[in-house]
Scaffold this active site. Structure first.
Site, PDB file in Angstrom:
ATOM      1  N   SER A   7     -14.241  10.823  -6.353  1.00  0.00           N
ATOM      2  CA  SER A   7     -13.200  10.478  -5.378  1.00  0.00           C
ATOM      3  C   SER A   7     -12.270  11.673  -5.235  1.00  0.00           C
ATOM      4  CB  SER A   7     -12.416   9.267  -5.873  1.00  0.00           C
ATOM      5  OG  SER A   7     -11.182   9.194  -5.174  1.00  0.00           O
ATOM      6  N   HIS A  32     -16.491  10.131  -2.294  1.00  0.00           N
ATOM      7  CA  HIS A  32     -15.644   8.982  -1.953  1.00  0.00           C
ATOM      8  C   HIS A  32     -14.316   9.473  -1.378  1.00  0.00           C
ATOM      9  CE1 HIS A  32     -14.490   4.726  -2.640  1.00  0.00           C
ATOM     10  NE2 HIS A  32     -13.311   5.179  -3.037  1.00  0.00           N
ATOM     11  N   ASP A  34     -10.648   8.186   0.006  1.00  0.00           N
ATOM     12  CA  ASP A  34      -9.720   7.053  -0.002  1.00  0.00           C
ATOM     13  C   ASP A  34      -8.714   7.173   1.135  1.00  0.00           C
ATOM     14  OD1 ASP A  34     -10.469   5.456  -2.336  1.00  0.00           O
ATOM     15  OD2 ASP A  34      -9.958   7.263  -3.470  1.00  0.00           O
ATOM     16  N   MET A  36      -5.474   5.490   2.828  1.00  0.00           N
ATOM     17  CA  MET A  36      -4.365   4.564   2.529  1.00  0.00           C
ATOM     18  C   MET A  36      -3.294   4.689   3.601  1.00  0.00           C
ATOM     19  SD  MET A  36      -3.925   5.223  -1.539  1.00  0.00           S
ATOM     20  CE  MET A  36      -5.341   5.449  -2.630  1.00  0.00           C
ATOM     21  N   HIS A  65     -13.386   4.647   1.994  1.00  0.00           N
ATOM     22  CA  HIS A  65     -12.819   3.386   1.491  1.00  0.00           C
ATOM     23  C   HIS A  65     -11.487   3.166   2.205  1.00  0.00           C
ATOM     24  CE1 HIS A  65     -10.806   1.424  -2.332  1.00  0.00           C
ATOM     25  NE2 HIS A  65     -10.908   0.565  -1.333  1.00  0.00           N
ATOM     26  N   MET A  67      -8.218   1.485   2.722  1.00  0.00           N
ATOM     27  CA  MET A  67      -7.179   0.623   2.127  1.00  0.00           C
ATOM     28  C   MET A  67      -6.045   0.544   3.145  1.00  0.00           C
ATOM     29  SD  MET A  67      -7.407   2.148  -1.706  1.00  0.00           S
ATOM     30  CE  MET A  67      -8.290   3.569  -1.099  1.00  0.00           C
ATOM     31  N   MET A 136     -13.072  -3.417  -6.869  1.00  0.00           N
ATOM     32  CA  MET A 136     -11.977  -2.597  -7.402  1.00  0.00           C
ATOM     33  C   MET A 136     -11.758  -2.951  -8.866  1.00  0.00           C
ATOM     34  SD  MET A 136     -11.064  -0.561  -5.065  1.00  0.00           S
ATOM     35  CE  MET A 136      -9.776   0.215  -6.060  1.00  0.00           C
ATOM     36  N   ASP A 174     -14.717   1.014  -8.604  1.00  0.00           N
ATOM     37  CA  ASP A 174     -13.732   2.050  -8.277  1.00  0.00           C
ATOM     38  C   ASP A 174     -12.454   1.848  -9.080  1.00  0.00           C
ATOM     39  OD1 ASP A 174     -12.172   3.949  -7.029  1.00  0.00           O
ATOM     40  OD2 ASP A 174     -12.186   3.006  -5.060  1.00  0.00           O
TER      41      ASP A 174
HETATM   42  C1  DX5 Z   1      -7.653   3.870  -6.072  1.00  0.00           C
HETATM   43  C2  DX5 Z   1      -8.775   4.574  -5.309  1.00  0.00           C
HETATM   44  C3  DX5 Z   1      -9.758   5.255  -6.187  1.00  0.00           C
HETATM   45  C4  DX5 Z   1      -9.220   6.337  -7.068  1.00  0.00           C
HETATM   46  C5  DX5 Z   1      -9.861   6.190  -8.412  1.00  0.00           C
HETATM   47  O1  DX5 Z   1      -6.927   3.066  -5.199  1.00  0.00           O
HETATM   48  O2  DX5 Z   1      -9.467   3.657  -4.491  1.00  0.00           O
HETATM   49  O3  DX5 Z   1     -10.875   5.720  -5.444  1.00  0.00           O
HETATM   50  O4  DX5 Z   1      -9.456   7.644  -6.613  1.00  0.00           O
HETATM   51  O5  DX5 Z   1      -9.288   7.096  -9.270  1.00  0.00           O
HETATM   52  P1  DX5 Z   1      -9.515   7.089 -10.842  1.00  0.00           P
HETATM   53  O6  DX5 Z   1     -10.966   7.368 -11.079  1.00  0.00           O
HETATM   54  O7  DX5 Z   1      -8.620   8.183 -11.303  1.00  0.00           O
HETATM   55  O8  DX5 Z   1      -9.102   5.734 -11.360  1.00  0.00           O
HETATM   56 ZN    ZN Z   2     -11.476   4.207  -3.554  1.00  0.00          ZN
END
Ligand code: DX5
Ligand code: ZN
Length: 224
Positions: A7, A32, A34, A36, A65, A67, A136, A174
């Site tokens: 990620s 990956h 993310d 947000m 992903h 969010m 998650m 994740d």
């Molecule tokens: C959290 C994200 C993850 C994040 C995971 O909301 O969706 O993808 O990058 O990070 P680690 O591996 O550090 O928990």
């Molecule tokens: Zn994620």
């Protein structure tokens, strides 16, 4: 085949191409990203232009992903920017079936994400119209959190459910995965293992991906 999925949330965004090249050399095949929006989760990250820039420098599967609130309004823009798989939160979708169908029509794999507290049971009828499920293992929003142990039981339940339905869809996990708990996660039934800080905050991301891939392969060998 179990995949280690870096990620980029924990990567150095000023040197993103170098960071991606490192994990690619380590054997990663999926990346990956993310997204947000500061509403669905209390943090802000990237939009389609960054996905497009990443698309221009790698042939890895780009796994986006979302969010965000109203993922139905934005998912198509991410596919057009180059995402190969796009996942949307069950908790953010009023018309989940329609949103998954739209992502597929745009030409990407469509994934459903469940927050830790959302039970696997909500997937029972919709599993057939999804290409993968992301469970998650932390509350979404930030990297570097601890894996919530009860999520591994959710993985086992989902693994049973997909077998019952004779579906081969990958289970993605994740949050909070690192070398020490990787074996547990694989043995529970995960196929795509997202990990951010454990890779990008390590001194050698390339070697860490390689080591995680080896550790995952050993865990599968023990499982069967
Ligand atoms: C959290 C994200 C993850 C994040 C995971 O909301 O969706 O993808 O990058 O990070 P680690 O591996 O550090 O928990
Ligand atoms: Zn994620």
């Amino acid at each position: 085949m179990v995949e280690i999925v870096p990620s980029i949330l924990s990567a150095d965004f000023a040197h993103l191409a170098d960071e991606i090249a490192r994990v690619e050399r380590g054997g990663a095949r999926i990346l990956h990203l993310d997204v947000m929006d500061g509403h669905f989760v209390p943090n802000l990250t990237i939009g389609p232009p960054v996905v497009q820039s990443v698309r221009n420098i790698t042939r890895l599967q780009l796994d986006v992903h979302l969010m965000i609130e109203h993922p139905d309004r934005y998912a198509a823009a991410f596919v057009r920017a180059g995402a190969n798989s796009v996942s949307v939160h069950y908790e953010a979708c009023r018309h989940l079936d329609a949103t998954l169908g739209m992502i597929r029509n745009e030409g990407a794999l469509a994934g459903i994400v469940l927050n830790p507290a959302t039970p696997v049971a909500v997937l029972e009828d919709v599993l057939e119209v999804a290409d993968y499920v992301l469970l998650m293992s932390v509350n979404p929003g930030f990297g570097g959190q601890k894996l919530i142990p009860y999520v591994l039981e959710k993985v086992r339940k989902l693994d049973r459910l997909r077998r019952e339905k004779k579906l081969a869809l990958p289970i993605e996990i994740d949050g909070g995965v690192h070398l020490d708990n990787l074996g547990d996660v694989v043995r529970a039934g995960c196929d795509w293992i997202v990990t951010g800080s454990a890779i990008f905050h390590s001194s050698d991301p390339e070697a860490t991906v390689r080591e995680m891939r080896e550790r995952a392969a050993q865990a599968i060998a023990v499982k069967v």
